[in-house]
Design a protein around this motif. Structure first.
Motif, PDB file in Angstrom:
ATOM      1  N   PHE A 286       1.367  -1.266  -0.619  1.00  0.00           N
ATOM      2  CA  PHE A 286       0.352  -0.125   0.155  1.00  0.00           C
ATOM      3  C   PHE A 286       0.729   1.461   0.170  1.00  0.00           C
ATOM      4  O   PHE A 286       1.788   1.567   1.481  1.00  0.00           O
ATOM      5  CB  PHE A 286      -0.825   0.064   1.213  1.00  0.00           C
ATOM      6  N   ALA A 287       0.365   1.736  -1.178  1.00  0.00           N
ATOM      7  CA  ALA A 287       1.808   3.221  -0.704  1.00  0.00           C
ATOM      8  C   ALA A 287       0.748   4.366  -0.399  1.00  0.00           C
ATOM      9  O   ALA A 287      -0.871   4.650  -0.655  1.00  0.00           O
ATOM     10  CB  ALA A 287       1.616   3.798  -2.742  1.00  0.00           C
ATOM     11  N   ILE A 288       1.172   5.469   0.064  1.00  0.00           N
ATOM     12  CA  ILE A 288       0.242   6.911   0.300  1.00  0.00           C
ATOM     13  C   ILE A 288       0.633   8.359  -0.336  1.00  0.00           C
ATOM     14  O   ILE A 288       1.889   8.156  -0.522  1.00  0.00           O
ATOM     15  CB  ILE A 288       0.592   7.097   1.778  1.00  0.00           C
ATOM     16  N   PRO A 289      -0.395   8.459  -1.022  1.00  0.00           N
ATOM     17  CA  PRO A 289      -1.658   8.173  -1.495  1.00  0.00           C
ATOM     18  C   PRO A 289      -0.649   6.534  -2.227  1.00  0.00           C
ATOM     19  O   PRO A 289      -0.273   6.635  -3.069  1.00  0.00           O
ATOM     20  CB  PRO A 289      -1.879   9.436  -2.043  1.00  0.00           C
ATOM     21  N   ASN A 290      -2.120   6.178  -2.847  1.00  0.00           N
ATOM     22  CA  ASN A 290      -1.520   4.582  -3.253  1.00  0.00           C
ATOM     23  C   ASN A 290      -1.762   4.993  -4.428  1.00  0.00           C
ATOM     24  O   ASN A 290      -1.535   3.255  -5.493  1.00  0.00           O
ATOM     25  CB  ASN A 290      -3.095   3.655  -2.836  1.00  0.00           C
ATOM     26  N   ARG A 291      -1.760   5.939  -5.224  1.00  0.00           N
ATOM     27  CA  ARG A 291      -1.407   5.927  -6.748  1.00  0.00           C
ATOM     28  C   ARG A 291      -0.251   5.993  -7.352  1.00  0.00           C
ATOM     29  O   ARG A 291      -0.102   5.467  -8.044  1.00  0.00           O
ATOM     30  CB  ARG A 291      -2.556   7.523  -6.637  1.00  0.00           C
ATOM     31  N   PHE A 292       0.862   5.812  -6.286  1.00  0.00           N
ATOM     32  CA  PHE A 292       1.854   5.587  -6.384  1.00  0.00           C
ATOM     33  C   PHE A 292       2.364   4.757  -6.886  1.00  0.00           C
ATOM     34  O   PHE A 292       3.538   4.278  -7.615  1.00  0.00           O
ATOM     35  CB  PHE A 292       2.691   6.302  -5.726  1.00  0.00           C
ATOM     36  N   LEU A 293       2.078   3.833  -5.652  1.00  0.00           N
ATOM     37  CA  LEU A 293       1.752   2.156  -6.675  1.00  0.00           C
ATOM     38  C   LEU A 293       1.776   1.577  -6.958  1.00  0.00           C
ATOM     39  O   LEU A 293       1.418   0.608  -8.612  1.00  0.00           O
ATOM     40  CB  LEU A 293       0.976   1.197  -5.484  1.00  0.00           C
ATOM     41  N   TYR A 294       0.344   2.158  -8.295  1.00  0.00           N
ATOM     42  CA  TYR A 294      -0.201   2.046  -9.600  1.00  0.00           C
ATOM     43  C   TYR A 294       0.923   2.588 -10.791  1.00  0.00           C
ATOM     44  O   TYR A 294       1.127   1.891 -11.497  1.00  0.00           O
ATOM     45  CB  TYR A 294      -1.627   2.222  -9.615  1.00  0.00           C
ATOM     46  N   LEU A 295       1.267   3.723 -10.866  1.00  0.00           N
ATOM     47  CA  LEU A 295       1.977   4.491 -11.185  1.00  0.00           C
ATOM     48  C   LEU A 295       3.493   3.828 -11.454  1.00  0.00           C
ATOM     49  O   LEU A 295       3.831   3.822 -12.424  1.00  0.00           O
ATOM     50  CB  LEU A 295       2.525   5.920 -10.994  1.00  0.00           C
ATOM     51  N   HIS A 296       4.242   3.323 -10.773  1.00  0.00           N
ATOM     52  CA  HIS A 296       4.747   2.252 -10.811  1.00  0.00           C
ATOM     53  C   HIS A 296       4.998   1.823 -11.352  1.00  0.00           C
ATOM     54  O   HIS A 296       5.574   1.164 -12.545  1.00  0.00           O
ATOM     55  CB  HIS A 296       5.467   2.077  -8.982  1.00  0.00           C
ATOM     56  N   ARG A 297       3.835   0.445 -10.555  1.00  0.00           N
ATOM     57  CA  ARG A 297       3.594  -0.808 -11.954  1.00  0.00           C
ATOM     58  C   ARG A 297       3.506  -0.421 -13.418  1.00  0.00           C
ATOM     59  O   ARG A 297       4.157  -1.441 -14.303  1.00  0.00           O
ATOM     60  CB  ARG A 297       2.781  -0.755 -11.048  1.00  0.00           C
ATOM     61  N   LEU A 298       2.974   0.971 -13.821  1.00  0.00           N
ATOM     62  CA  LEU A 298       2.292   0.734 -14.431  1.00  0.00           C
ATOM     63  C   LEU A 298       4.234   1.354 -15.663  1.00  0.00           C
ATOM     64  O   LEU A 298       3.954   1.127 -16.930  1.00  0.00           O
ATOM     65  CB  LEU A 298       1.581   2.085 -15.087  1.00  0.00           C
ATOM     66  N   SER A 299       4.389   2.203 -14.800  1.00  0.00           N
ATOM     67  CA  SER A 299       6.390   2.781 -15.645  1.00  0.00           C
ATOM     68  C   SER A 299       7.240   1.855 -15.593  1.00  0.00           C
ATOM     69  O   SER A 299       7.465   1.459 -16.885  1.00  0.00           O
ATOM     70  CB  SER A 299       6.563   3.631 -14.469  1.00  0.00           C
ATOM     71  N   ARG A 300       6.759   0.772 -14.991  1.00  0.00           N
ATOM     72  CA  ARG A 300       7.579  -1.162 -15.200  1.00  0.00           C
ATOM     73  C   ARG A 300       7.333  -1.597 -16.817  1.00  0.00           C
ATOM     74  O   ARG A 300       8.071  -1.913 -17.396  1.00  0.00           O
ATOM     75  CB  ARG A 300       7.505  -2.596 -15.151  1.00  0.00           C
ATOM     76  N   LEU A 301       6.420  -0.878 -17.768  1.00  0.00           N
ATOM     77  CA  LEU A 301       5.728  -1.566 -19.001  1.00  0.00           C
ATOM     78  C   LEU A 301       6.487  -0.914 -20.255  1.00  0.00           C
ATOM     79  O   LEU A 301       6.604  -0.966 -20.871  1.00  0.00           O
ATOM     80  CB  LEU A 301       4.039  -1.287 -18.884  1.00  0.00           C
ATOM     81  N   PHE A 302       7.490   0.393 -19.563  1.00  0.00           N
ATOM     82  CA  PHE A 302       7.910   1.122 -20.427  1.00  0.00           C
ATOM     83  C   PHE A 302       9.967   1.533 -20.074  1.00  0.00           C
ATOM     84  O   PHE A 302       9.885   1.256 -19.540  1.00  0.00           O
ATOM     85  CB  PHE A 302       6.946   3.110 -20.571  1.00  0.00           C
ATOM     86  N   PRO A 303      10.200   1.592 -21.444  1.00  0.00           N
ATOM     87  CA  PRO A 303      11.233   1.965 -21.451  1.00  0.00           C
ATOM     88  C   PRO A 303      12.009   3.156 -20.875  1.00  0.00           C
ATOM     89  O   PRO A 303      11.021   4.036 -19.839  1.00  0.00           O
ATOM     90  CB  PRO A 303      11.700   2.577 -22.772  1.00  0.00           C
ATOM     91  N   ARG A 304      12.841   3.538 -19.751  1.00  0.00           N
ATOM     92  CA  ARG A 304      13.529   4.049 -18.966  1.00  0.00           C
ATOM     93  C   ARG A 304      13.439   5.652 -19.198  1.00  0.00           C
ATOM     94  O   ARG A 304      13.053   6.494 -18.816  1.00  0.00           O
ATOM     95  CB  ARG A 304      14.845   3.697 -18.728  1.00  0.00           C
ATOM     96  N   ARG A 305      14.320   5.680 -20.328  1.00  0.00           N
ATOM     97  CA  ARG A 305      13.855   6.845 -21.222  1.00  0.00           C
ATOM     98  C   ARG A 305      12.486   7.873 -21.021  1.00  0.00           C
ATOM     99  O   ARG A 305      11.845   8.966 -21.484  1.00  0.00           O
ATOM    100  CB  ARG A 305      15.283   7.636 -22.423  1.00  0.00           C
ATOM    101  N   ALA A 306      11.493   6.832 -21.795  1.00  0.00           N
ATOM    102  CA  ALA A 306      10.314   6.967 -21.448  1.00  0.00           C
ATOM    103  C   ALA A 306       9.634   8.210 -20.306  1.00  0.00           C
ATOM    104  O   ALA A 306       8.944   9.230 -20.304  1.00  0.00           O
ATOM    105  CB  ALA A 306       9.029   5.948 -22.800  1.00  0.00           C
TER     106      ALA A 306
END
Length: 322
Positions: A286-306
């Motif tokens: 659980f992240a506080i606020p929890n949107r950061f946990l979903y942002l983290h998971r989503l970011s892993r789908l894309f290239p680092r430079r993006a």
């Protein structure tokens, strides 16, 4: 029957048995495949259901131990648990402030106890744990909250500073878990809460050792869950890892936030409320606020430079404290 006829008969029986065995294995594999899919989608639906209709466990009568309870998130979490009827054990190296936390809880009608403990020292943790068990009872909820956060570039960190950070932010988790988990296993009842950080999800400048320590806490908790879930004795032991964003505790001395309305500092009270809620609902991460946990998971789908482009645009970090 001639010997040749017997040979043919035995050969036929052998082939038939082998074919039946193969058919059995195929059917078993198909059944297993179906069951895996049923379980997979059942747990997805169960997760969605409890997101919409959450259930919260009653903590009344539980003994909750909180490290770093003298101030900040630890203090507010202690106050919250006490208000819900839990017996709170406040652990901190700062005896004066720790006593003040307990006095405030007691003034509100709560039940709390204070113990001085240096989580840098494994022997100290074990000795204090024996006193707590004899004087208060068996701890059923452990909240590993204590931590430090020096903020400057890696090359400006001293070796002592880095070592101390890992001793408090990581190694103390090991010693506390090794101390309190055995009773939880014996009773098949307990919950371990670990404070990681959003810095344990994203790498940040001026926080390299701190990020590394919080990534370590995440790895510790994920692997501990995996280790214990294979033992039927541990079905009622739960784990929660918390990833707070920058909290207004004084640790973030020079926060830099481009969009303060969207990414403002979290208050201590908000953090404590979220920690207790996540624990009572049995949420593993659980992240506080929890949107950061979903942002983290989503970011892993894309290239680092993006993703760098997006993070540079949002621009939220901690400036050097030197």
């Amino acid at each position: 029957m001639t010997n040749s006829e017997k040979s043919v008969s035995y050969s036929t029986n052998g082939d038939g048995s082998s074919s039946s065995h193969q058919i059995y294995n195929v059917l078993l594999t198909i059944l297993e495949y179906i069951l895996i899919h049923l379980k997979f989608f059942y747990y997805i639906l169960e997760h969605i259901f409890f997101m919409i209709f959450p259930r919260e466990e009653d903590v009344k009568g539980e003994i909750v131990l909180i490290t770093g309870a003298a101030h900040g998130i630890g203090k507010q979490t202690a106050l919250k648990y006490a208000s819900l009827g839990a017996t709170v054990v406040c652990l901190d190296i700062n005896e004066k402030l720790n006593k003040e936390t307990v006095k405030e809880i007691q003034s509100r009608g709560g039940n709390a106890h204070h113990y001085v403990c240096d989580v840098l020292k494994r022997d100290d943790i074990i000795q204090v744990a024996e006193k707590i068990k004899n004087e208060v009872g068996t701890v059923s909820i452990l909240v590993n909250n204590a931590g430090i956060m020096p903020c400057h570039s890696l090359l400006q960190h001293t070796d002592g500073e880095i070592r101390k950070m890992f001793e408090i932010n990581v190694m103390a988790h090991f010693w506390l878990i090794q101390t309190y988990l055995p009773d939880m296993i014996t009773n098949n009842h307990g919950h371990i809460v670990a404070l990681s950080s959003c810095a344990g999800l994203f790498g940040l400048r001026n926080l390299v050792p701190y990020c590394a320590s919080k990534f370590a806490v995440k790895g510790l908790m994920l692997s501990l869950v995996e280790e214990l879930r294979h033992d039927p004795r541990n079905l009622n032991i739960k784990f929660t890892t918390i990833y707070p964003y920058m909290v207004d505790t004084g640790l973030c001395k020079r926060p830099k936030i481009k969009f303060p309305n969207f990414m403002r500092l979290v208050t201590q009270e908000e953090a404590a409320e979220a920690i207790v809620k996540a624990q009572r609902r049995g949420i593993e991460e659980f992240a506080i606020p929890n949107r950061f946990l979903y942002l983290h998971r989503l970011s892993r789908l894309f290239p680092r430079r993006a993703t760098d482009v997006l993070f540079d645009f949002m621009e939220a970090y901690v400036d050097s404290d030197l």
